[in-house]
Design a protein around this motif. Structure first.
Motif, PDB file in Angstrom:
ATOM      1  N   PRO A  75       0.872  -1.348   0.061  1.00 54.07           N
ATOM      2  CA  PRO A  75      -0.033   0.084   0.111  1.00 54.07           C
ATOM      3  C   PRO A  75       0.846   1.241  -0.119  1.00 54.07           C
ATOM      4  O   PRO A  75       0.430   2.240  -0.582  1.00 54.07           O
ATOM      5  N   TYR A  78       2.104   1.886  -3.602  1.00 48.63           N
ATOM      6  CA  TYR A  78       0.804   2.593  -4.163  1.00 48.63           C
ATOM      7  C   TYR A  78       0.917   4.119  -3.767  1.00 48.63           C
ATOM      8  O   TYR A  78       0.552   4.831  -4.557  1.00 48.63           O
ATOM      9  N   PHE A 119      -0.685  -1.972  -7.977  1.00 50.76           N
ATOM     10  CA  PHE A 119      -1.028  -2.530  -6.542  1.00 50.76           C
ATOM     11  C   PHE A 119      -1.741  -3.610  -6.403  1.00 50.76           C
ATOM     12  O   PHE A 119      -1.396  -4.448  -5.612  1.00 50.76           O
ATOM     13  N   VAL A 148      -8.819  -0.010   0.942  1.00 51.47           N
ATOM     14  CA  VAL A 148      -8.123   0.543  -0.392  1.00 51.47           C
ATOM     15  C   VAL A 148      -8.865   1.752  -0.914  1.00 51.47           C
ATOM     16  O   VAL A 148      -8.415   2.732  -1.308  1.00 51.47           O
ATOM     17  N   MET A 151      -7.115   4.477   1.133  1.00 56.00           N
ATOM     18  CA  MET A 151      -6.016   4.578   0.639  1.00 56.00           C
ATOM     19  C   MET A 151      -5.905   5.566  -0.481  1.00 56.00           C
ATOM     20  O   MET A 151      -5.213   6.344  -0.981  1.00 56.00           O
ATOM     21  N   PHE A 216      -4.216  -3.449   6.947  1.00 55.60           N
ATOM     22  CA  PHE A 216      -3.737  -4.395   6.074  1.00 55.60           C
ATOM     23  C   PHE A 216      -3.377  -5.712   6.762  1.00 55.60           C
ATOM     24  O   PHE A 216      -3.497  -6.544   6.652  1.00 55.60           O
TER      25      PHE A 216
END
Lengths: 260, 458
Positions: A75, A78, A119, A148, A151, A216
């Motif tokens: 993450p 990303y 990702f 997600v 994020m 996560f």
């Protein structure tokens, strides 16, 4: 009206093609191609495992350090890549900005979306490594989509800020490289959030990536319970970032063609 | 709501340009300047937009702007008014040409109308879906194939994927690159890229189309094809705004024209009248013209061309030059440094803006010309057989490959008809660009045997 959603919808095809253009051209004429999406987190993982895991012996909440840091690196990679990509999206397309009208917001947003492909590919690697260490994900994985989204909102919000600034001040481009690298230490990538004293825990969580990364880990590795406090604070700050970023972007938008 | 397609009211646009950098002459000066640089840069970068903000939301802050003729408190030294108080209306279905010299504000006007940039004050109301073509091939990516770039470029120009799907074959057909559709465009020749790009643009179907000189692409054949397409668009009942320096194209396509000059609207009306006015605009027909501080010197050029005088071959100066006479150009240049390869171009443009001929020493004088200090270059054009009419002259002076000075339309000359063919009749001027020396002969019967045979052998 602070964002013209109807207009954005009218330009949905442009949005789609921009996402696709950046995916298709990113690894064009390269030997490893999409493999680069995996190489970046893997090499960081190897280095971190050796330095922080084996030499510095930083706690990893009882799971193998490699998988501990990789679940954070994916993450984080990303996040940092979509920041630099969106910050550059206007600067690298000045000819488009000064020659055609379209909602400028599609440029940074498409950059944030396009990075999702990298990702997801890197996520496969995480699952592979988990299988290798025989770690089963907890039922909390159902919350992964939520993480997600969190994020992406954080990336889009900060990205909008940086994009609007970068078009006028090219300093952003120069600063991005090392600031993003330093910022990594403000997120629990190489160490667990449990190292942070409880007093600072919620302040620390203002960085939305703290909640995302710890979430996560909790969902995939089950090293501890879902850190809803971190995620909650992170979500609040991500929403603020996103709204303020979009507003700032909108207020600057009409000047882009002149200052570019 | 009005029923105009485009309504422009008191549109103004100011640009801030950077102030001149100060060049330090001492080491200390350089050092302190260097230390202060970030601060200075920040101020400069910030001002790029603070100005537009001060000047008001949607242009209601007209009173904050300096008056047209008065010198107010506005620091005008680094402000350029690209547009000043321009108002006009365009009815649906009208095809309007916009003409004017470089820097007259044409592109700025188009940018405002196509919403790329906001006006400093005034407003522009547009009723209908607008597509603007200020450039062909925006968004083309060299790594993408022709097919992909068609979709990319089309969506940037505002088409939906479905629209492109529908027109895809037409676009490909028009561009003539069907064989290379799946080749990345970086492998294309530049001509192919441009043709593909134009084809996409040509198949837009907006209600209002805004076009900036994108016609000048490709080879002659493709240009004709483009003009044909433009003609089709112009006659399809759409509203079109068309900026061009090609007066023949403007005259052919547009029913109405707008002449911009120095950011202001100088004339609007029937295309023919506006073009005529534009070509006469500020033109001096005089024996000697001072160029040292000429208003139409191209921006960024230095004052090297000092004066030009146009006379007959024997040096007698006249206002009108008889067809078939020798024309003498005396150009005085004063370069700041000695120049080894001086190049002087004298270009003649006819009344529709077509360049008809060029006198250029590099191609017409056997040896390179070296110059030090003030020098007069003389060029005599013998037996000038350009069609009678008004011509404008544009001068360019280069040091080898570096353009030092260039002035558009710095002089005018008029060629008047004479009886060069000795028939006491004059070919109508619209029939030709040049009046060549010709020889006619007449023979009875068809082609002779010998002639026919030699014809076959060819």
């Amino acid at each position: 009206m602070f964002i013209d959603f109807r207009e954005l919808y009218q330009y949905r095809d442009l949005f789609r093609f921009l996402v696709w253009r950046s995916i298709k051209t990113r690894y064009a004429q390269s030997v490893i191609g999409i493999g680069w999406a995996v190489i970046q987190p893997v090499f960081s993982m190897i280095v971190f495992t050796i330095i922080f895991g084996n030499l510095a012996k930083i706690s990893s909440d009882g799971v193998p350090y490699a998988v501990f840091t990789l679940t954070a690196l994916v993450p984080w990679t990303y996040f940092s890549n979509s920041l630099s990509e969106s910050a550059g999206s206007l600067v690298n397309n000045t000819s488009m900005i000064s020659k055609v009208y379209f909602p400028r917001l599609v440029l940074p947003l498409s950059a944030v979306i396009a990075k999702l492909l990298d990702f997801f590919i890197a996520m496969l690697l995480v699952f592979g490594l988990m299988a290798y260490f025989r770690i089963a994900p907890t039922w909390n994985v159902v919350f992964l989509p939520l993480l997600v989204v969190l994020m992406m909102s954080a990336a889009a919000g900060l990205g909008a800020w940086l994009t609007a600034l970068a078009i006028q001040y090219r300093d952003v481009k120069h600063a991005m490289g090392f600031v993003v690298q330093l910022l990594m230490y403000a997120a629990p990538v190489v160490y667990p959030a449990s190292l942070i004293p409880d007093r600072y825990r919620l302040v620390y969580a203002l960085n939305p990536m703290v909640g995302v990364i710890e979430g996560f880990r909790a969902a995939l590795l089950g090293s501890r319970a879902m850190p809803w406090d971190l995620i909650g604070v992170g979500a609040a700050s991500a929403v603020v970032l996103l709204l303020s970023g979009l507003m700032y972007f909108r207020s600057r938008e009409r000047l882009f063609a002149d200052v570019a | 709501m009005s029923n105009h397609a485009i309504q422009v009211e008191n549109l103004s646009k100011a640009y801030r340009i950077g102030l001149k950098e100060e060049i330090p002459d001492t080491f200390m000066g350089a050092a302190t300047g260097w230390l202060k640089a970030p601060l200075r840069n920040l101020r400069r970068l910030r001002r790029l937009n603070t100005f537009a903000e001060n000047a008001g939301q949607n242009g209601d802050a007209k009173d904050q702007l300096p008056e047209k003729n008065g010198n107010s408190c506005e620091p005008a030294s680094d402000t350029i008014w690209a547009l000043r108080d321009v108002s006009f209306e365009v009815q649906p279905g009208e095809v309007v040409g916009i003409i004017g010299r470089n820097g007259a504000g044409k592109s700025t006007l188009l940018k405002i109308l196509s919403r790329i940039t906001d006006p400093t004050s005034g407003r522009a109301v547009i009723n209908g879906r607008v597509s603007s073509l200020l450039e062909v091939g925006t968004g083309f990516h060299p790594e993408l194939t022709g097919r992909e770039n068609i979709y990319m470029n089309g969506t940037i120009l505002g088409m939906t994927k479905r629209e492109i799907d529908r027109k895809f074959d037409e676009i490909v057909d028009f561009s003539g690159v069907e064989k290379f559709l799946d080749t990345p465009t970086k492998r294309y020749s530049s001509g192919m890229t441009v043709r593909l790009a134009f084809s996409v643009a040509a198949h837009l179907e907006p209600e209002i189309l805004i076009i900036d000189e994108v016609l000048a692409v490709g080879d002659q054949e493709f240009q004709n094809k483009c003009l044909g397409k433009m003609n089709e668009v112009a006659h399809s009942g759409r509203t079109v705004l068309f900026v061009s320096h090609n007066m023949a194209a403007v005259e052919g396509l547009c029913m109405k024209a707008i002449h911009l000059s120095g950011g202001q609207l100088s004339h609007i009306g029937e295309t023919h009248d506006v073009i005529a006015g534009y070509l006469q605009h500020g033109l001096t027909i005089a024996s000697e013209i001072d160029l040292s501080d000429h208003p139409r010197r191209v921006r960024g050029m230095q004052s090297v061309l000092k004066s030009v005088s146009i006379s007959l071959g024997d040096g007698s100066s006249v206002n009108q030059i008889p067809l078939g006479s020798d024309i003498r150009f005396d150009v005085v240049v004063d370069p700041p440094r000695p120049i080894r390869y001086a190049r002087l171009a004298i270009r003649l443009f006819n009344s529709v803006g077509l360049r008809v001929t060029t006198c250029h020493n590099e191609y017409q004088h056997p040896e390179p010309i070296a110059i030090a200090g003030k020098t007069t270059l003389r060029c005599i054009m013998r037996n000038c057989r350009l069609a009678p009419g008004a011509y404008t002259v544009n001068l360019q002076f280069d040091d080898h490959r570096v353009a030092l000075d260039k002035i558009d339309s710095c002089a005018g000359l008029e060629i008047i008809p004479t009886d060069i063919y000795g028939t006491s009749r004059v070919l109508p001027t619209h029939a030709a660009i040049v009046f060549p020396e010709v020889e006619w002969s007449v023979r009875a019967g068809g082609m002779g045997e010998r002639l026919a045979a030699s014809f076959k052998a060819c």
